[in-house]
Design an enzyme around this catalytic site. Structure first.
Site, PDB file in Angstrom:
ATOM      1  NE  ARG A 133      46.985  83.952  34.482  1.00 37.89           N
ATOM      2  CZ  ARG A 133      47.438  82.829  35.591  1.00 37.89           C
ATOM      3  NH1 ARG A 133      46.366  82.894  36.438  1.00 37.89           N
ATOM      4  NH2 ARG A 133      48.221  81.604  35.672  1.00 37.89           N
ATOM      5  CD  GLU A 138      59.974  72.083  37.970  1.00 40.35           C
ATOM      6  OE1 GLU A 138      58.578  72.948  38.463  1.00 40.35           O
ATOM      7  OE2 GLU A 138      61.138  72.233  38.639  1.00 40.35           O
TER       8      GLU A 138
END
Ligand code: AMP
Length: 177
Positions: free
Chosen positions: A64, A101
């Site tokens: 994006r 993560e």
């Protein structure tokens, strides 16, 4: 930016719960992209926030970030440089791994994308933990680019990304949660 414009942009961003994983509140920007007036105002706002009027290269991050980065580059009369996920760029690259993560990710930039001493603005749709932007900033630094700042459409401030990348240069965001 006209009063009320930011609020209109903010209310046009769509919250999608549990995408792509349970517990993630995904900020869907496609309704903003689909509106020509809001899209133009968003690009103007992301540029205005930086105070930059002249820059050699705008770097956008897969995927994006390509939309925002390319529109910003065109508006500033700058070149556009893609930072892509590993294995997508056809020419010689410089890459960097960074922690997610769970697990790691890798991004790459063409070796000849930025000449030493060129001024650079980093652009992406969203600053979350700052891992992705931090990796792109390292690639810009390694190329010898002179970073003028980073501009994001959205910042999730509770994830602390700004603190992670602030040492590289000024950090700007149009919409903050
Ligand atoms: P990070 O490396 O954690 O800063 O993540 C940044 C990238 O992940 C951005 O380029 C976004 O495209 C994407 N991202 C992370 N969290 C979200 C979210 N809540 N909504 C939409 N995109 C997200």
């Amino acid at each position: 930016m006209a009063p009320g414009t930011l609020e209109l942009i903010r209310s046009t961003i769509r919250d999608v719960p549990d995408f792509p994983n349970p517990g993630i509140l995904f900020k869907d920007i496609t309704p903003v992209l689909a509106n020509p007036t809001l899209l133009a105002q968003t690009i103007d706002g992301m540029i205005e926030a930086t105070g930059i009027t002249q820059v050699d290269k705008v770097v956008g991050i897969d995927a994006r970030g390509f939309i925002f980065g390319a529109l910003i580059a065109e508006r500033l009369g700058a070149g556009f440089i893609p930072v892509r996920k590993k294995g997508k760029l056809p020419w010689q690259t410089r890459g960097i791994d960074y922690a997610l993560e769970y697990g790691t990710n890798s991004v790459e930039m063409h070796l000849d994308a930025i000449a030493s001493g060129e001024t650079v603005l980093l652009a992406d749709d969203l600053l979350a933990t700052g891992g992705t932007a931090g990796a792109a900033l390292h690639l810009i630094e390694q190329a010898g680019g002179k970073l003028l700042g980073s501009t994001f459409f959205i910042e999730l401030s509770f994830l602390g990304g700004r603190e992670k990348i602030a040492a590289s240069g000024p950090v700007h965001a149009l919409i903050t949660y």
